[in-house]
Scaffold this active site. Structure first.
Site, PDB file in Angstrom:
ATOM      1  N   GLY A  72       0.823  -1.195   0.000  1.00 50.43           N
ATOM      2  CA  GLY A  72       0.000   0.000   0.000  1.00 50.43           C
ATOM      3  C   GLY A  72       0.867   1.259   0.000  1.00 50.43           C
ATOM      4  N   CYS A  73       0.214   2.394  -0.208  1.00 41.92           N
ATOM      5  CA  CYS A  73       0.970   3.642  -0.326  1.00 41.92           C
ATOM      6  C   CYS A  73       1.552   4.066   1.017  1.00 41.92           C
ATOM      7  CB  CYS A  73       0.095   4.730  -0.932  1.00 41.92           C
ATOM      8  SG  CYS A  73      -1.530   4.922  -0.169  1.00 41.92           S
TER       9      CYS A  73
END
Lengths: 344, 344, 344, 344
Positions: free
Chosen positions: A149-150
């Site tokens: 994920g970011c």
């Protein structure tokens, strides 16, 4: 040239894959799927792509057609890759999943946070967490990648050198993160309107965010044991970018932190340890597959502050996915990812 | 009606004083000074004021004219109030200083952070720190007010209930703050250009910021002893607003934090403790003299997270200055400060 | 004190009515309706209103309750006021409609542009177009006001002096208009997302926009005959504001245009003709019920360029609605509308 | 590989040249000059370039060193290229000037608008106006290119098909243009601050702008005679992008305008005529060397509206400069200019 497919291509990570792959010397996009937009030309939804992919149209997701690809990216909400990945792998197509479906190794934890049973627990063993700075060699051998994920990308890259070296108290980690609005996706929601989200700043999910278990898992690996992490994400009035501000409590003998970071990332093409005293700006990575990091120790005290910035759609999603693809297929790591950030 | 003057009126806190005072029932602006713009009509520099103050022009700072005012606001760079405050006080004019000149009680600390000797140490004893939520009664009696800085206002209001109650470890305070660009003033500097500061996020002063000693002084008062504070400010792509995200380590028996905050600020007209689970947005206080606060305890652990938002130009500067004025002159506390925030 | 109701209060013009009415000395909000949010406290949807209207909740639209009000504002999509206005008028409640329902005198033209039959043609005769600069006396006597649209307000105020004086060719009018995104309302639509609408500029409706017949009707009244108008609206990356850039072809003897505009609007409290050579900024009217205008004649040629700015939510909607209310009830015209614009 | 130099590299067109040239297969940057920043590493000023050009530092402008380049770009204020171009040409170095120095063929008109005598009138005869869509063949043969301004590029590309075909009245041209703030350069000026320029829209130079004579010259060439043009530029709250909205009065028999535009630009790699009914967004060309155009004829009347968008720093400056370089040196026209725009 290899052929790739993109499942769920109407979101921001989908268009970003197309933008980056347009400059990739070894990849051809064979199919891009979308139930809602099937039949529509890609360039009609994303006019920035006019002149590229002019023949490409969104199609219904068809496993047979996808299986003709060498690799398939999933740019989908959670649950979709669970349903399709197994079949594709069986047919010999590699899977690079940008969603959360295979990020968490424990199917039970996944189920708790996503409110539904894990749809493909039998694949968890072979899924590799696609953070190349940690799992490069495993990625090269893998058929199934869970792209981080970011927020987890920025937070892990910032904390890793300190945790691996055992320099900070793993029970007292704080990650104060600021994200641009594309982190919330392309869904039509009132809080994401320009009239609501611009000219304002707010925290969200202060009591618990789905990226928390993913980050904790990665940090625990680095620390060699459970960690205590407080993670507060904030919505920032900009399109792209994550700024992670990380706080740790140093143990007695910290040594030269700058040198520690520089050595940890010396050979990494996509991590830039900035000079002492720097304050990286998110715009310095806009559109580029980079994490820029600076490390501070205010007043030479026992708190270390790490500043890490990424473009959430690139190093935090589509760029990192292509980095994984490059590793899996033996391309140069920087293929398709070499262009500088756009600034101003 | 009382007469007030404004010294250094061309900056953002100057125009904000004028905007707010235009709705004040008991105040008339007698003079506004600016060396650089002397002679210019106020409404020429600030067209939002056309139709208000049409006769008002910037004038050279003239102590005699200022001394005809009942009170004078200083909206100046540091050092100016040092030079003029003494004379005004002697002539019977009260001084409300929005600069940093009288915020720090120790002239030596001031000199260290501002790189020059303190210009009026003899006035420090009678200068009152203008945070009404702490010093209301002293403010009522005071002739000389040091209006708190913007970051210090948000950080102190957020930490105060916890420190006063002795609930958190005073050695481990973290204040991660995000400010709109007006916090940097109206100076023509490249990093403040729209082309540089928008669509980006960055920390600054991570190794030390001038608001640090001021915050530490206030928190130490509340804690009854020295505090250890890590303070990292960030430049956020918006015009107004500060979002302070505060982290503290709870001691054993914390009790009901929501109740603690609600009781602490029950009678405060300008502090709004939001319901459990809230995430205040800076836009919810845009243009208004308010601090909205929410308190979180993620996963019921031993870290408390306080979210506090203000408009840096109002509760963080000009609005709070007027609140002080209201107290000093016995007006209603909300005179001139009652309008709701503007949203969207 | 009079009592007012607001029908359809969840949109931006609804919250703006509440914000402005909070400072109105003679108005009390009795009811605010919303089918979708019935039961919700107003301040829960709009936290800027916390501390104001704390008892006010959205309610189901109930004509009996609304009829207890002296006046009811409609801040609704088109069609709603058609259905309710008649009953309210019969019960003695005056109606101020911010929607398009009564703006166009010809029910057939209305039906063409809105794709449905006009729902209350019998009321058209008594509906007054609420542009006080044109219809002030009729407004004072009226029971039913059609508040002008945002674009129409700016375009008409800019062209009126020239058309009334017969100075420009009525067949060659061009209105190039730029609007902030609140003009599109609070609906959750992809093109209004921050990620889509910020950092970009685009025209829309270049082939025809619903405000066109309304503008044409008003300009024709001023010109004393049909006009030819090209109207191109643009979506601008900002929250509030309309900038109308108007082009006309001067006839032979134009005279002093500045003087013409100044005289036309000399006694208007909410139109500000700026000095020769000015370029009004939309931010100079942010939050204020004002139209600022400048008139240019480039190179002294036969093209006149008028620049007119308003806040689309204030002079273009809610502020103008309150101005109408003030006229209808004999209050001071500036009651509730006197605060300066907020800038920066 | 050819060697190029950049004079005046600290501005936005300078960094944009570097960003684009980093992906150019045949160009190496030999020198970049700046008096004020001589000695500074390029990547220190522009951290987006860290990892590219790591050895490159700003240097004092040294004609001898520049003359070792095959071509030199001038990204300077007006007047600088006047002083240096002649010497470079004599030494065999080609000159591509992004400033206004050689855009206007008449030295007297240049002097009138720039308030100083033309510094190199003897070079005007051989200077080629670098709009490839008009002067492609001359550019191939040229040693000295005047790269068009940003507004002139958008306005000319939009009007050209209509004027060349004689379809519109050349005396009644209106160009209403909206530009992002980078159009004003990187100078530290108060009106360009985020706090001043964001959340607002304004016209400027309505009485005359320096791009006017350049546009008029180009349009007159296309029309075969003088044109009457009203040009009003507007400052838009975004970093990059120009949106030109162009109005013309059609003569009797206009024919199929869509077909006209498509045919005119059929073979142009950097002009995209969009489908009927389109409204191009500036973001669809962000970072790309493209002009996207749509043509409208509202209500099938006699007014034609052309919408043309470019990125002012790319097709409006640095990208177009590289396009010229490609033509001059026989490279592929799209070398270094092939990447899609970045969106969102």
């Amino acid at each position: 040239m290899i052929k790739v497919g993109i499942v769920g291509g109407t979101g921001y990570t989908g268009v970003e894959l197309l933008r980056l792959l347009a400059s990739h010397p070894h990849v051809e996009v064979e199919a891009i799927t979308s139930r809602s937009e099937a039949g529509l030309a890609v360039s009609e939804l994303y006019p920035n792509l006019r002149g590229h992919y002019d023949e490409l149209r969104f199609s219904e997701p068809d496993p047979a057609r996808l299986a003709r690809c060498d690799a398939v990216f999933f740019a989908t909400p959670h649950g979709v890759a669970h349903a399709l990945a197994g079949e594709l792998l069986e047919r010999g197509t590699r899977v690079i999943d940008l969603s959360a479906d295979f990020r968490i190794r424990d199917a039970g934890i996944w189920a708790d946070w996503y409110g539904q049973p894990h749809g493909a627990p039998e694949l968890l063993d072979e899924a590799i967490y696609g953070l190349p700075e940690v799992h490069r060699e495993k990625i090269r051998q893998s058929r199934l990648i869970a792209v981080p994920g970011c927020y987890p990308t920025a937070v892990q890259l910032g904390f890793l050198p300190l945790l691996e070296a055992g320099l900070i108290d793993p029970d007292r980690l704080i990650a104060d993160c600021k994200s641009g609005v594309t982190g919330a996706g392309r869904g039509a929601k009132v809080p994401s309107l320009l009239a609501e989200a611009s000219e304002s700043m707010k925290a969200y999910g202060a009591s618990g965010h789905r990226h928390l278990p993913e980050i904790r898992q990665g940090l625990a690996d680095a620390a060699g044991g459970e960690v205590g992490l407080t993670f507060v994400p904030h919505l920032t009035p900009m399109i792209r970018g994550i700024h992670a501000t990380l706080y740790g409590q140093l143990k007695a003998d910290a040594g030269d932190l700058q040198q520690l970071f520089e050595e940890r990332y010396r050979d990494e093409p996509f991590v830039d340890v900035m000079p002492v005293g720097s304050h990286p700006e998110t715009r310095s990575v806009k559109g580029a597959n980079l994490c820029r990091i600076a490390v501070h120790r205010p007043a030479n005290g026992d708190t270390v502050v790490v500043l890490a910035v990424i473009d959430n759609l690139v190093k935090g999603a589509s760029g990192q996915a292509i980095h994984n693809l490059n590793l899996m297929f033996g391309f140069n790591e920087t293929d398709g990812l070499a262009a500088p950030a756009i600034m101003p």
